[in-house]
Design a protein around this motif. Structure first.
Motif, PDB file in Angstrom:
ATOM      1  N   LEU A  21       0.821  -1.202   0.000  1.00  0.00           N
ATOM      2  CA  LEU A  21       0.000   0.000   0.000  1.00  0.00           C
ATOM      3  C   LEU A  21       0.862   1.263   0.000  1.00  0.00           C
ATOM      4  O   LEU A  21       0.565   2.230  -0.708  1.00  0.00           O
ATOM      5  N   ALA A  22       1.935   1.244   0.789  1.00  0.00           N
ATOM      6  CA  ALA A  22       2.831   2.400   0.836  1.00  0.00           C
ATOM      7  C   ALA A  22       3.484   2.621  -0.524  1.00  0.00           C
ATOM      8  O   ALA A  22       3.607   3.763  -0.991  1.00  0.00           O
ATOM      9  N   ALA A  23       3.900   1.553  -1.186  1.00  0.00           N
ATOM     10  CA  ALA A  23       4.554   1.668  -2.488  1.00  0.00           C
ATOM     11  C   ALA A  23       3.580   2.116  -3.580  1.00  0.00           C
ATOM     12  O   ALA A  23       3.984   2.785  -4.533  1.00  0.00           O
ATOM     13  N   GLU A  24       2.311   1.762  -3.460  1.00  0.00           N
ATOM     14  CA  GLU A  24       1.314   2.113  -4.475  1.00  0.00           C
ATOM     15  C   GLU A  24       0.901   3.574  -4.432  1.00  0.00           C
ATOM     16  O   GLU A  24       0.355   4.098  -5.399  1.00  0.00           O
ATOM     17  N   LEU A 113       9.163  -2.468  10.924  1.00  0.00           N
ATOM     18  CA  LEU A 113       8.290  -1.565  11.663  1.00  0.00           C
ATOM     19  C   LEU A 113       7.521  -0.702  10.670  1.00  0.00           C
ATOM     20  O   LEU A 113       8.129  -0.006   9.844  1.00  0.00           O
ATOM     21  N   ALA A 114       6.217  -0.742  10.741  1.00  0.00           N
ATOM     22  CA  ALA A 114       5.373   0.078   9.867  1.00  0.00           C
ATOM     23  C   ALA A 114       4.599   1.067  10.736  1.00  0.00           C
ATOM     24  O   ALA A 114       4.170   0.737  11.843  1.00  0.00           O
ATOM     25  N   PHE A 115       4.429   2.264  10.213  1.00  0.00           N
ATOM     26  CA  PHE A 115       3.719   3.317  10.928  1.00  0.00           C
ATOM     27  C   PHE A 115       2.562   3.815  10.072  1.00  0.00           C
ATOM     28  O   PHE A 115       2.687   3.971   8.866  1.00  0.00           O
ATOM     29  N   ASP A 121      -1.324   7.948   5.699  1.00  0.00           N
ATOM     30  CA  ASP A 121      -0.182   7.410   4.969  1.00  0.00           C
ATOM     31  C   ASP A 121       0.462   6.282   5.755  1.00  0.00           C
ATOM     32  O   ASP A 121       0.383   6.238   6.997  1.00  0.00           O
ATOM     33  N   LEU A 122       1.115   5.374   5.034  1.00  0.00           N
ATOM     34  CA  LEU A 122       1.822   4.246   5.640  1.00  0.00           C
ATOM     35  C   LEU A 122       3.298   4.355   5.307  1.00  0.00           C
ATOM     36  O   LEU A 122       3.660   4.642   4.165  1.00  0.00           O
ATOM     37  N   VAL A 123       4.139   4.133   6.309  1.00  0.00           N
ATOM     38  CA  VAL A 123       5.587   4.235   6.144  1.00  0.00           C
ATOM     39  C   VAL A 123       6.225   3.034   6.831  1.00  0.00           C
ATOM     40  O   VAL A 123       5.920   2.744   7.990  1.00  0.00           O
ATOM     41  N   VAL A 124       7.118   2.332   6.117  1.00  0.00           N
ATOM     42  CA  VAL A 124       7.890   1.234   6.711  1.00  0.00           C
ATOM     43  C   VAL A 124       9.294   1.771   6.964  1.00  0.00           C
ATOM     44  O   VAL A 124       9.988   2.194   6.025  1.00  0.00           O
ATOM     45  N   ALA A 125       9.715   1.790   8.236  1.00  0.00           N
ATOM     46  CA  ALA A 125      11.054   2.281   8.581  1.00  0.00           C
ATOM     47  C   ALA A 125      12.096   1.414   7.897  1.00  0.00           C
ATOM     48  O   ALA A 125      11.961   0.195   7.820  1.00  0.00           O
ATOM     49  N   PRO A 142      11.139  11.420  19.109  1.00  0.00           N
ATOM     50  CA  PRO A 142      11.347  10.418  18.058  1.00  0.00           C
ATOM     51  C   PRO A 142      10.668  10.818  16.746  1.00  0.00           C
ATOM     52  O   PRO A 142       9.551  11.350  16.740  1.00  0.00           O
ATOM     53  N   TYR A 143      11.355  10.555  15.627  1.00  0.00           N
ATOM     54  CA  TYR A 143      10.838  10.883  14.308  1.00  0.00           C
ATOM     55  C   TYR A 143      11.097   9.740  13.344  1.00  0.00           C
ATOM     56  O   TYR A 143      12.043   8.972  13.513  1.00  0.00           O
ATOM     57  N   VAL A 144      10.283   9.661  12.299  1.00  0.00           N
ATOM     58  CA  VAL A 144      10.535   8.792  11.159  1.00  0.00           C
ATOM     59  C   VAL A 144      10.412   9.677   9.921  1.00  0.00           C
ATOM     60  O   VAL A 144       9.502  10.512   9.826  1.00  0.00           O
TER      61      VAL A 144
END
Length: 189
Positions: A21-24, A113-115, A121-125, A142-144
């Motif tokens: 989903l994040a990549a799309e 780890l996915a946020f 939005d979805l982000v994978v660290a 803390p930040y990503v």
């Protein structure tokens, strides 16, 4: 073109589905747009992730999601909303996004780890989305990294989840792996 609705939470998704989903998610090419500066947008993003226009919160999440796709950080550190035709300043109190939910899969070096962000939005660290801890007067922040120059402040409850995971893995220094990268959970400045 309407943007797809973000998932309500990450618990029903596998990490592979989150990564897909994040990549799309296709974002406008804001880095290639260089219109003239047009002034201030009268918009502000508060530290808690609330977007304001002329002092009032923007209540429609779809509008916030749309504006978040045209947000860019300038080389001088300022933030702008940019389209092919205009560039408007926007005030950001801390980070433009907030990581509000964590999904973890695996252990040790095999962990990912996915946020989920406040915008959906979805982000994978990992290498393209590093985690970092900054020192602040009120404790570590803390930040990503979400995308070039744009970070998400990791909400305190999510940070506590990360800290508990790191402590259970007993790494030295304390930290976590995600997508093949080790991220120490100690302030770096």
């Amino acid at each position: 073109m309407p943007m797809p609705e973000p998932p309500q939470d990450l618990s029903s998704l596998s990490l592979a589905e989150v990564a897909r989903l994040a990549a799309e998610r296709k974002l406008p090419p804001v880095e290639s747009w260089n219109p003239s500066h047009c002034g201030a947008s009268d918009m502000r993003i508060a530290r808690d992730g609330t977007w304001f226009h002329q002092g009032s919160p923007i209540g429609r999440q779809a509008m916030v999601r749309l504006f978040s796709t045209i947000l860019r950080r300038e080389p001088d550190g300022s933030y702008v909303l940019v389209t092919p035709a205009e560039k408007l300043d926007i005030e950001v109190e801390d980070a433009p996004f907030v990581a509000v939910e964590l999904k973890t899969d695996g252990e040790g070096r095999e962990r990912s780890l996915a946020f989920r962000l406040n915008t959906g939005d979805l982000v994978v660290a990992g290498p393209d989305h590093p985690l970092r801890l900054a020192s602040a007067e009120d404790g570590p922040q803390p930040y990503v990294e979400v995308r070039k120059g744009l970070d998400a402040l990791i909400a305190r409850p999510v940070y506590y989840e990360l800290a508990n995971l790191a402590l259970s893995e007993d790494a030295e220094p304390p930290g976590l792996w995600s997508a093949g990268v080790f991220f120490p959970l100690e302030p770096n400045g």
